[in-house]
Design a protein around this motif. Structure first.
Motif, PDB file in Angstrom:
ATOM      1  N   THR A 111      43.292  24.912  34.606  1.00 18.49           N
ATOM      2  CA  THR A 111      43.879  26.193  35.024  1.00 18.49           C
ATOM      3  C   THR A 111      45.386  26.233  34.783  1.00 18.49           C
ATOM      4  OG1 THR A 111      42.174  26.388  36.719  1.00 18.49           O
ATOM      5  CG2 THR A 111      44.109  27.774  36.988  1.00 18.49           C
ATOM      6  N   ARG A 122      39.346  33.589  38.018  1.00 20.90           N
ATOM      7  CA  ARG A 122      39.195  32.201  38.434  1.00 20.90           C
ATOM      8  C   ARG A 122      38.327  31.452  37.424  1.00 20.90           C
ATOM      9  NH1 ARG A 122      42.350  33.607  41.557  1.00 20.90           N
ATOM     10  NH2 ARG A 122      42.635  33.119  43.767  1.00 20.90           N
ATOM     11  N   ALA A 124      35.555  28.542  36.541  1.00 23.79           N
ATOM     12  CA  ALA A 124      34.378  28.109  37.298  1.00 23.79           C
ATOM     13  C   ALA A 124      33.676  26.967  36.577  1.00 23.79           C
ATOM     14  CB  ALA A 124      33.412  29.284  37.458  1.00 23.79           C
ATOM     15  N   ASP A 140      29.131  29.883  39.647  1.00 19.92           N
ATOM     16  CA  ASP A 140      29.966  28.716  39.767  1.00 19.92           C
ATOM     17  C   ASP A 140      29.229  27.623  40.552  1.00 19.92           C
ATOM     18  OD1 ASP A 140      32.163  26.977  40.189  1.00 19.92           O
ATOM     19  OD2 ASP A 140      33.036  28.266  41.699  1.00 19.92           O
ATOM     20  N   ASN A 144      35.059  27.320  43.146  1.00 19.68           N
ATOM     21  CA  ASN A 144      35.641  28.311  44.074  1.00 19.68           C
ATOM     22  C   ASN A 144      34.765  28.449  45.304  1.00 19.68           C
ATOM     23  OD1 ASN A 144      37.683  29.533  42.004  1.00 19.68           O
ATOM     24  ND2 ASN A 144      35.704  29.497  40.968  1.00 19.68           N
ATOM     25  N   CYS A 147      34.835  33.180  47.264  1.00 17.77           N
ATOM     26  CA  CYS A 147      34.849  34.082  46.110  1.00 17.77           C
ATOM     27  C   CYS A 147      35.005  35.529  46.541  1.00 17.77           C
ATOM     28  CB  CYS A 147      33.543  33.956  45.317  1.00 17.77           C
ATOM     29  SG  CYS A 147      33.416  32.418  44.390  1.00 17.77           S
ATOM     30  N   TYR A 151      35.178  38.100  41.247  1.00 19.53           N
ATOM     31  CA  TYR A 151      34.998  36.795  40.587  1.00 19.53           C
ATOM     32  C   TYR A 151      33.554  36.676  40.100  1.00 19.53           C
ATOM     33  CZ  TYR A 151      39.013  35.043  43.438  1.00 19.53           C
ATOM     34  OH  TYR A 151      40.208  34.837  44.059  1.00 19.53           O
ATOM     35  N   ASP A 225      28.371  32.137  44.293  1.00 23.50           N
ATOM     36  CA  ASP A 225      29.675  31.749  44.814  1.00 23.50           C
ATOM     37  C   ASP A 225      29.700  30.224  44.788  1.00 23.50           C
ATOM     38  OD1 ASP A 225      29.271  30.716  47.890  1.00 23.50           O
ATOM     39  OD2 ASP A 225      27.779  32.210  47.328  1.00 23.50           O
TER      40      ASP A 225
END
Lengths: 337, 337
Positions: A111, A122, A124, A140, A144, A147, A151, A225
């Protein structure tokens, strides 16, 4: 095609990594750059007669452990096998990267060093798992833990693009992991994500998917999520390991069944191969501007070879370019959103 | 000991239910009251030569389907097999109740007809699953998709009391389903629940538990928010069914392996039994003032017999009384909490 490999990530570093790299050179014709303490890497190669051909070593003194904080890859341990690999990838010295190291550090480095594709909310983790009809991507699986609906919507769109470019499905079907199949199911997050995915023209949405359907081949991308996705992935691992243990115990409970089981070895091996998700490689770090594959911490040489193949194919597929294009296109939405 | 059974709940009602009831009378010496349309129940018993001994039929015209709204059990379908069973339980005409019907309706009826134990914040579904060393209870597996830390704390305390009274463990170890084992893991809900469980004198807390550990026997009670718990339970089911399918396919891929597999039938049967969680019964509806067991929708006669046994044992154990006592005791906490 050159793949950069973090030479010190995972439980069997560096020996299984180096063996996997040599196999990738030999069998797949991929050039590999391996990062890590050069003396150790050289010595491991010599002692195990791993051929040097196609492998370039790049020295990095430090090693990121599983106990290290994720952020160390950015500063305190920038000069680590993982930090250097990230820098090389960012600077274009290779086309893709593989690491089996600390997941948090891979996420942080991806990132903040390599950077996300513009407009990606974001990144994942997205492993590819087998099912009754082929494979599906879970996105993901744990990057994360909290979420937003947006996302999840993006995970669906990016996952679909990956699966399309990787040749798994011409028009990938996207499902949402939920506690029931009805449209209205789940907490607010899932209800809102359901609406966004349903209305997203870049997503072929097939609705909510329950845990008991995941292996039925009902979707090519399963959006989750990161918390539920992590629970799902690990409980699949836990269940598979438990069942394998029970099967072994049952089949070897007396000499006769042990003998029969031995004769069934080819069938049992075939069964194991069908469950082995390292056949495909590792988890995609989805949403980053260059291809990064997170190999499983317990990867052996074969798993590393497969992860390197996957990373190279990811780079060749042009998936990152298509993702960038999708997210840079102006949306039919109120300005300022 | 009399157990009230919803005669019309589940996929195989009423025939498998009535067979299960007859087996409970015959093998376990438990009296059974079965609710539902009397003509249908009588006819099914006659046609299948199910002995009447120990079985009392109580007429209820309506049937709650899987498509019905949960709340219908309270008013619109109060005169259903499930609604009547709840009323009979509430009025003390039986000691415990079993239903394999609509989960939402079981939860609504349990909470609003039979009623919660005073000071119980939320009732929870708590199935008992096998693991490498015995069994563990998962609570909540789906009754509460949104939870507070206080709910999770109470799930731990009540689950431990159940497992102790049911004879599974003298001092049940309570774990929290999370995305990592470290104390600081998870979203805020899980971090706060972790702190409450750790400080709860009624709970022998062993910390966070990951999905991949669930079958390792690391805890006797696995606390989960209803959403993750549901994902966990269903993904375990999905994985087990997928593996069983692959195993069958692998073992019957040619005539020789098919023959060997046939000779291994006793071992494969033993393996299946170890995975069969209906051996223990069904899911406990934890936190209700009378014992209610939710049997799996696909329950056959044997599963119903086991659920009836579990319901009777639940009533005999005095667990509800101990739970009531625990929750009525003044806490060493600021007044007004």
């Amino acid at each position: 095609m050159t793949v950069i490999v973090d030479g010190m990530g995972g439980d069997h570093a560096p020996i299984e990594i180096l063996k996997g790299c040599a196999a990738a050179v030999e069998e797949l014709g991929i050039d590999v750059i391996v990062t890590g303490p050069e003396d150790l890497l050289k010595k491991t190669m010599e002692e195990n007669q791993i051929p040097e051909k196609g492998i370039t070593l790049r020295h990095a003194e430090q090693v990121i452990t599983m106990e290290d904080e994720a952020g160390c890859v950015l500063k305190a341990k920038r000069n680590s096998s993982m930090g250097l690999a990230m820098d090389l990838l960012k600077n274009g010295e290779g086309d893709a990267m593989v690491s089996a190291g600390n997941s948090g550090a891979v996420l942080a480095g991806g990132t903040l060093i390599v950077k996300r594709i513009p407009n990606v909310k974001r990144a994942a983790f997205a492993p590819i798992l087998p099912n009754k009809t082929g494979y599906f991507m879970l996105v993901d699986s744990g990057a994360n833990e909290v979420c937003t609906p947006e996302y999840l919507d993006q995970f669906g769109a990016l996952g679909a693009l990956y699966m399309k470019h990787a040749g798994f499905a011409a028009e990938p079907r996207v499902g949402l992991l939920n506690n029931g199949t009805e449209d209205c199911k789940g907490p607010e997050l899932h209800q809102q994500a359901h609406a966004l995915l349903r209305d997203n023209p870049a997503v072929n949405f097939v609705g909510n998917v329950e845990g008991r359907q995941i292996f039925d081949g009902v979707c090519d991308v399963l959006v989750a999520d990161g918390f539920s996705g992590n629970i799902l992935l690990k409980s699949v691992e836990g269940t598979a390991s438990y069942m394998t243990k029970i099967m072994k115990e049952s089949l070897t409970s007396n000499w006769f069944s042990t003998l029969l089981a031995a004769l069934l070895k080819p069938q049992l091996k075939k069964m194991k191969a069908k469950l082995d998700y390292t056949e495909v490689g590792g988890a995609v770090l989805l949403g980053i501007s260059k291809p990064i594959i997170k190999a499983h911490g317990s990867s052996n040489a074969k798993a590393f070879k497969n992860a390197i193949r996957q990373a190279a194919a990811f780079a060749e597929s042009g998936a990152v370019e298509t993702m960038t294009q999708l997210l840079s296109a102006p949306k039919a939405e109120p300005a300022g959103k």
